[in-house]
Enzyme design. Structure first.
Site, mmCIF file in Angstrom:
data_model
loop_
_atom_site.group_PDB
_atom_site.id
_atom_site.type_symbol
_atom_site.label_atom_id
_atom_site.label_comp_id
_atom_site.label_asym_id
_atom_site.label_seq_id
_atom_site.Cartn_x
_atom_site.Cartn_y
_atom_site.Cartn_z
ATOM 1 N N GLY A 101 -16.151 -21.965 1.944
ATOM 2 C CA GLY A 101 -15.779 -22.332 3.306
ATOM 3 C C GLY A 101 -14.410 -22.978 3.414
ATOM 4 N N ASN A 102 -13.815 -23.309 2.269
ATOM 5 C CA ASN A 102 -12.511 -23.968 2.233
ATOM 6 C C ASN A 102 -12.541 -25.340 2.900
ATOM 7 O OD1 ASN A 102 -9.773 -23.680 1.278
ATOM 8 N ND2 ASN A 102 -9.113 -23.515 3.404
ATOM 9 N N GLU A 137 -8.329 -46.978 34.554
ATOM 10 C CA GLU A 137 -8.540 -48.025 33.559
ATOM 11 C C GLU A 137 -9.718 -48.962 33.845
ATOM 12 O OE1 GLU A 137 -4.279 -49.297 31.910
ATOM 13 O OE2 GLU A 137 -4.295 -49.064 34.093
ATOM 14 N N PHE A 144 -4.318 -51.638 29.004
ATOM 15 C CA PHE A 144 -3.032 -52.313 28.855
ATOM 16 C C PHE A 144 -3.169 -53.819 28.639
ATOM 17 C CE2 PHE A 144 1.386 -53.376 30.141
ATOM 18 C CZ PHE A 144 2.063 -52.405 29.429
ATOM 19 N N PHE A 191 -25.015 -33.803 8.505
ATOM 20 C CA PHE A 191 -24.001 -33.338 7.568
ATOM 21 C C PHE A 191 -22.953 -32.531 8.323
ATOM 22 C CE2 PHE A 191 -21.781 -30.936 4.513
ATOM 23 C CZ PHE A 191 -22.043 -31.415 3.242
ATOM 24 N N CYS A 230 -9.854 -29.746 24.441
ATOM 25 C CA CYS A 230 -11.073 -29.506 23.664
ATOM 26 C C CYS A 230 -11.916 -28.387 24.252
ATOM 27 C CB CYS A 230 -11.916 -30.779 23.579
ATOM 28 S SG CYS A 230 -12.732 -31.216 25.148
ATOM 29 N N CYS A 235 -14.596 -34.811 22.323
ATOM 30 C CA CYS A 235 -13.856 -34.878 23.581
ATOM 31 C C CYS A 235 -13.465 -36.329 23.791
ATOM 32 C CB CYS A 235 -14.720 -34.381 24.744
ATOM 33 S SG CYS A 235 -13.940 -34.603 26.360
ATOM 34 N N GLU A 249 -13.292 -28.191 1.560
ATOM 35 C CA GLU A 249 -12.774 -29.235 0.685
ATOM 36 C C GLU A 249 -11.363 -28.905 0.220
ATOM 37 O OE1 GLU A 249 -12.722 -32.841 -1.299
ATOM 38 O OE2 GLU A 249 -14.301 -32.081 0.012
#
Length: 1359
Positions: A289-290, A1291, A943, A366, A119, A151, A292
């Site tokens: 903006g493409n 973990e 786990f 938004f 990221c 992230c 959708e």
């Protein structure tokens, strides 16, 4: 125009001019950058603009204002054809490790804000764009720009801290909580250890430790990095905007025509040309903006042969201030709308801009900044999505639309109840073009508000949203007109009839209005999106908030007519406001006298952080293409349990560029069998499919687009098979499971019979998608000479991949090499399930004798690879009146999916973890791994441990509630200590949980804050707070004894440089960095002289999977062993010439014909595994402990919540690297926060995963982490059982996030008690907004809940 000449695309990338006469309109900027320009720093994370990994900066010159505009955008959605005359800047263009780093790249790296790194380029580019627009931003600006970036590793805190240094808030990071904190005084840290006494002594022979750290330590630091090392940010050094773009205004004005094999793309320069095109192609889609169309094409299999870009049409791009309001051209972006409305709000009287203020508030949530920068206001309206954030507000405001067509000219449409005619349909005709949108000013006697509730606060689609407007007769509180519009309450934006003209704004209107809304807003159980009762409750809750808000304003204007709001009611009307996050990190410094060259215990930066921040770090799909390379696309099952009657790939085979289609018949039956433990799976389903998303075939073609399109053409005919088992309840009914297994301690029946009190309960803990940012990516390269295979794989377990590939190809393991450079996250999801993807391409590469590559799209990855196991827990507990546990009986049911995978071990780990930190002499736990028709679920950080502990904590908290005892009192009363034994009879040594508990109480000022929470709850009806104190214990080791081993290989070259290899893989956790630190200490050379290239099965064989939090322990000891061998060989030369130095010692050893290469090996002692049949064994080598305090606030009307503060004290032994370990604590906690609050998997009754991709599945974002986040590593707690006295950390912290869940439950309990409901209630995980709101159980929720049984098929089921 269509018959005119094709255009040549002109754009600049990183300052370099590109001219391309063969642009395919379907190609996105991301594909163009990565495949054509080989700029692979920009990453594919989701393909739908939801994660930010593909963020770039786009720049354009505005000739009318003579200004250069910079904006961030999602390259995965941006058509490269839309960038004519613009400049694109990628992460490679702003700096590199080979030349000069940009300050944004350097600071995110040095502040430890890059773990897996996938990221990171997107984060850097979001920050870079912000700096180009505002060199001295605020933290609120940072928050706005990062709403579209996700992230999964860091927990966001270090990213924010690194970039805070650019802002005006640079000095407000946080403190340790003391009034005289050094951060406030500008002095060095002088915190003293309060509880530093250590039991036992270090055994340096066991773990290589060279320090006697027994006793009390007071060397405490909070400095993970030195900001003085940051290079200053100099805006003058940023890449310049290409001057040529200023000199050619015609590039922005000219008509453009691009044609590809399937799509034609037009950019007209006048409205008449646009209308002519639309008349000629009424089915053409207009794209800005493409945001959708791009998703429809990629994920919904839509094809639009004609696309029209209107961004050069003046009428569609201008903004005009009129007497009635602000008129926006339909292709004006939402960011421009936002800026324009904000200027109006700041300059006009408040009453004129109430509609604008509501729209601005809605725009905060938004999408992300990247989406708002490119999406147009007109696109929202024309798309007519029923969950559009803007349409309810525009409809309530009575926005006026101007549309035009070539044949019928211009007409005006009002957005009212007649505008939306059906799902994604409206009254605009196909040949018409939306030209302008007029948003009106509000009037003095008018009030307007917008509302939205979503799963996640930022960058999320609405569950329900609303716009509400009321106008009163002049100088009265009598309604002249009331308009409400809802999204998420039907197939369209809904405007219920609210004819209350002439009614006073009082409680009777509220009552009748609420009833009217419930009548007008019916939803069946099968309604898309589900959550029917919650959505209805939200609708009336929003109306209640609107009523209160307006009443409050009226009471200010007419105090004699309208009653003022109480303080409680005022709280109900408050909206969420951004607060600058604060944090502190405390850790033990290295002992006095430790060599400056010795990096152990120091917060070294991740070894690859700088390369990750510059885009230079390579992941599998970044590898250059091989000559003759092909691409694979999987053919997946669409049924959960069915026989395959036939497969028809004829259409796919006929497609140009398709090389071959593979099915089960192309592989011998025995070689088609696969599986990580049991061979109960198939590479290609041969006869029967057992889940949706199972691999049936593989299409191999010249490129990704061709392969994916061809795969969709393969037709499969099925015959459904019964039973179809989807849920745990289905499995229980059918007795479909592996197991059961049982652990006994004491006499459970006798314990219950002697118990004064017995409680029983049940709880469900939902699953969790791994959502590693890098999806499964693999590259198979056949070795034609010997029939072998090189596999470049995104896997945590290269040895398993090697073994399964060898089996599938019918060759020995020594002919297969699996290589792993790094992964963009793993979390257990790439330990075994990656082979469902890598094996098919290896088969294809072997047959075709050509390299084959694959990288899954996000929705494919989520559909195929399984998740964390959903669990059902049923418990029974006996206890005394004083709160002492006397007996426990627990049953666990895990939804394992369609194959065994690791589910048996996951259930057993849950069983071994169920005691958490509590004593009880009589316990029984039974586990079942339920076999269902879902994709096989698998390992995930923890786990099974978090689920097992969660049920116990539910049992403990409900026991405390039953007794009326403080939860923390009950926990402390039953808390374990050194010398106690677990329910599987393992003795506890060096148990530090009580120290963690006491320390976090002090650090969090827990008791004082608990009293404050109680006062807050007494004073507030509609907002409640909860604070929770929680401990954890996590056992460390692999359950399979044979896996507790590790190998390493060290090469020392004659120039003194060291190449280190070990069997572990790097997925962001910093394993390679820690291994370099270990080698640096032992070899006594700087870490900079040690390099790890990759993990490869031809260097270290038979390596254990990088999992179980155990890799630093295992591989650290193997590296220690290998390095000690090297040092022993060098010892004669060191003794002979002690002052010569490393280089001369190495040279002398080489001349003396001494081997400078050594292997290292380690096997963990003291563990035996646990034998469930014999009920004995030592499964863990030690335990990691921790404790947390979390405070939350809940909106009882919507179910929204905020995490106000979290304090954690974690025992990591003597940290090898405090920066990495704190990063693991924060990242694990944040992932756990997602597990227990936000992340909800939804499956249809037919077993189809409905929550695929970031649009539907929500992991935590920047706004979801605690507003104050304090982490302290326990000091003076060395661990003799691991490398250099450290402890495993990956973990164990995750479960501490259940403190958020339990704090939310406490807040709900306060609300329920106030309303007269039972404080003892079942509350399942995750604590979504839906569950929170419905559990609060007020009159509004009761009204929205119907008693009539709905027999329609539910939209989703709980699995």
């Amino acid at each position: 125009m269509e018959r005119g000449p094709l255009s040549t695309l002109v754009l600049f990338v990183n300052g370099k001019k590109l001219e391309d006469a063969e642009v395919d309109p379907e190609v996105t900027l991301l594909t163009y950058l990565r495949q054509k320009l080989r700029l692979c720093g920009t990453k594919l994370g989701c393909g739908e603009g939801g994660c930010g990994a593909c963020t770039v900066m786009i720049s354009k010159y505005d000739h009318t204002t003579d200004k250069v505009e910079h904006y961030s955008a999602n390259a995965c959605l941006t058509p490269v054809a839309s960038l004519h005359g613009r400049a694109v800047t990628t992460v490679e263009g702003i700096g590199s490790t080979k030349t000069r780093l940009h300050a944004a790249q350097e600071r995110i790296a040095l502040a430890h804000g890059s773990q897996c790194g996938f990221c990171t380029p997107g984060m850097v580019m979001s920050m870079y764009t912000l700096l180009r627009n505002n060199p001295r931003p605020t933290m609120a600006d940072v928050d706005e720009y990062f709403a579209g970036n996700l992230c999964r590793c860091t927990g966001y805190r270090p990213i924010l801290e690194g970039f805070r240094s650019f802002t005006t808030d640079a000095a407000t990071g946080g403190s340790c909580g003391r009034s005289d904190c050094c951060r406030k005084r500008g002095k060095g840290c002088d915190i003293k250890e309060m509880n530093g006494e250590v039991n036992g002594e270090m055994n340096c022979e066991v773990n290589g430790d060279v320090n006697n750290v027994n006793g009390v330590t007071d060397n405490i630091s909070h400095v993970l990095y030195d900001t003085e090392e940051f290079q200053p940010y100099d805006p003058s050094q940023d890449i310049i905007f290409p001057p040529e773009l200023k000199l050619h205004p015609e590039w922005q004005r000219q008509n453009l025509v691009f044609r590809g094999p399937r799509v034609s793309y037009f950019r007209p320069s006048s409205l008449s040309q646009l209308l002519s095109l639309k008349a000629e192609h009424p089915g053409a889609r207009i794209v800005v903006g493409n945001t959708e169309v791009g998703i429809e094409v990629k994920f919904k299999n839509q094809t639009y042969p004609v696309l029209i870009n209107p961004t050069n049409v003046v009428e569609l791009t201008k903004v005009a201030l009129t007497k009635e309001g602000v008129a926006f051209g339909a292709s004006v972006t939402l960011s421009v709308v936002e800026g324009t409305l904000r200027r109006q709000v700041n300059s006009l009287p408040e009453y004129r801009t109430r509609i604008f203020t509501a729209i601005l508030e809605m725009l905060r949530w938004f999408g992300g900044k990247q989406i708002r920068n490119t999406a147009a206001i007109g696109g929202n309206i024309v798309t007519s999505s029923p969950i559009s954030d803007l349409n309810p507000l525009l409809a309530a405001a009575g926005a006026r639309l101007t549309v035009r067509s070539a044949e019928f000219g211009e007409r005006e449409i009002v957005m009212d109840q007649s505008f939306f005619t059906g799902y994604r349909r409206n009254t605009i005709r196909p040949e018409e073009v939306l030209v302008t949108v007029l948003i009106p000013y509000s009037q003095k006697n008018e009030y307007f508000l917008g509302f939205k509730q979503s799963r996640r606060r930022e960058d999320d689609i609405a569950i329900v949203n609303a716009g509400m407007r009321v106008r009163f007769l002049q100088e009265t509180a009598v309604v002249e007109r009331l308009v409400v519009a809802f999204g998420g309450m039907g197939p369209t934006t809904v405007l219920p009839l609210m004819d209350y003209e002439g009614r006073s704004w009082d409680s009777s209107l509220l009552e009748t209005g609420t009833s009217r809304l419930l009548q007008e807003l019916p939803l069946s159980a099968s309604a898309p999106g589900g959550m029917v009762e919650y959505r209805r409750t939200l609708a009336v809750s929003f109306f209640f908030k609107f009523y209160l808000s307006v009443r409050g304003r009226l009471s200010e204007q007419f105090p004699s007519l309208v009653a003022a709001l109480t303080e409680e009611e005022q709280e109900a009307t408050k909206v969420y406001r951004y607060t600058t996050p604060r944090s502190t990190q405390l850790f033990q410094t290295v002992p006095p006298g430790q060599s400056a060259l010795d990096p152990i215990g120091r917060p070294l930066t991740h070894a690859s952080a700088l390369q990750q921040a510059t885009g230079e770090a390579l992941y599998v799909d970044d590898l250059p293409r091989f000559k003759g390379e092909l691409y694979g696309a999987l053919v997946l099952s669409s049924r959960a349990h069915a026989r395959i009657l036939s497969t028809d790939a004829s259409d796919a085979r006929r497609m140009e560029g398709v090389e071959r289609v593979f099915f089960a018949e192309d592989l011998e039956a025995e070689r088609n069998k696969t599986g990580c433990i049991l061979l109960d799976e198939e590479i290609f389903a041969s006869d029967t499919v057992t889940c949706v998303g199972q691999v049936i075939g593989l299409v191999v073609a010249k490129d990704q687009a061709t392969a994916q399109r061809a795969a969709k053409l393969v037709r499969i005919e099925y015959e459904d098979v019964k039973p179809r088992i989807i849920t745990i309840q289905d499995a229980i009914r059918e007795k479909s499971w592996w197991g059961p297994w049982t652990i006994h301690q004491g006499d459970v029946e006798q314990g219950f019979s002697a118990s004064p009190h017995v409680l029983e309960g049940e709880m469900h803990v939902g699953g969790q998608e791994h959502f590693y940012l890098e999806t499964n990516a693999h590259l198979a390269v056949p070795r034609c000479e010997d029939g072998g295979m090189d596999v470049f794989s995104s896997t945590q377990n290269p040895t398993l991949t090697q073994q399964l590939v060898a089996r599938a190809l019918g060759i020995a393991c020594n002919r297969v090499t699996c290589r792993v450079k790094r992964m963009g996250g793993g979390f257990g999801g790439k330990e075994t399930r990656n082979n469902s993807v890598s094996l098919p391409i290896c088969v294809a590469a072997s047959v075709l004798k050509r390299p084959v590559r694959i990288m899954l799209d996000r929705d494919e990855d989520m559909q195929i690879t399984g998740t964390r196991h959903p669990f059902l827990g049923r418990w029974k507990v006996g206890f005394t009146a004083e709160g002492v546990f006397t007996a426990m009986d627990v049953e666990f049911y895990a939804n394992a999916g369609c194959s065994a995978n690791q589910s048996l071990e996951v259930v057993q780990k849950a069983m071994l973890s169920m005691d958490n930190v509590y004593r009880c002499k009589n316990r029984r736990v039974t586990g079942y791994a339920c076999k269902t028709n879902l994709p096989s679920n698998t390992a995930f950080r923890g786990f099974g441990g978090p689920q097992g502990m969660m049920f116990t904590e539910d049992m403990v908290s409900r026991t405390a509630d039953f007794l009326g005892m403080a939860h923390d009192e009950l926990r402390r009363k039953n808390m374990i200590d050194s010398g106690d034994v677990t329910h599987f009879e393992q003795s506890l040594e060096r148990c530090t949980v009580r120290r963690c508990w006491d320390d976090v109480i002090a650090q969090a000022n827990y008791h004082t804050r608990r009293e404050a929470v109680e006062r807050f709850n007494k004073a507030n009806k509609y907002r409640k707070r909860g604070i929770y104190l929680l401990p954890t214990k996590f056992g460390i080791a692999f359950s399979d004894l044979s896996l507790n081993q590790a190998g390493a290989l060290v090469h020392v070259y004659t120039d003194g440089s060291v190449l280190l290899t070990h069997g572990g893989t790097e997925m962001g956790q910093g394993l390679h960095t820690k291994m370099i630190q270990v080698a640096s200490r032992v070899l006594r050379i700087p870490a900079s002289r040690i390099y790890i290239s990759e993990t490869s099965t031809d260097k270290v064989p038979n390596a254990t999977s990088t999992a179980a939090s155990f890799s630093s322990d295992l591989y650290g000891m193997a590296v220690l062993n290998a390095c000690n061998t090297i040092m022993n060989r060098l010892e004669p030369y060191i003794s002979k010439n002690p002052k010569a130095g490393w280089d001369k010692w190495v040279k002398a050893a080489y001349l003396g014909r001494v081997s400078l290469s050594a292997t290292g090996f380690h096997k963990t002692s003291g563990v035996t595994g646990f034998d469930f049949e014999m009920q004995k064994g030592i499964p863990f080598t030690y335990f990691t402990y921790g404790a947390a305090v979390t405070e939350v606030e809940v909106d009882c009307l919507t179910g929204d919540h905020s995490v106000l503060r979290t304090d954690i004290v974690m025992d990591v032994g003597d940290s090898l690297n405090p920066a990495l370990d704190i990063g693991q604590v924060e990242g694990g906690f944040t992932q756990g926060l997602g597990l227990f609050t936000l992340e909800e998997l939804r499956f249809s009754p037919e077993g189809v995963l409905l929550t695929r991709g970031p649009g539907a599945y929500k992991i935590p974002g920047f706004q979801d982490i605690p507003r104050e986040f304090n982490v302290s590593l326990l000091r003076g707690a060395p661990n003799p059982r691991a490398i250099f006295s450290s402890k495993a950390i990956g973990e164990p912290p995750l479960f501490l996030a259940s403190s958020v869940f339990l704090a939310i439950k406490e807040a709900i309990a306060s609300a329920r008690a106030e309303r007269g409901f039972d404080p003892l209630f079942r509350f399942d995980s995750p604590a979504t907004a839906e569950r929170i709101r419905m559990a609060c159980g007020d009159a509004l929720a009761r009204m929205a809940t119907t008693d009539t049984e709905d027999t329609s098929k539910p939209w989703s089921v709980t699995v």
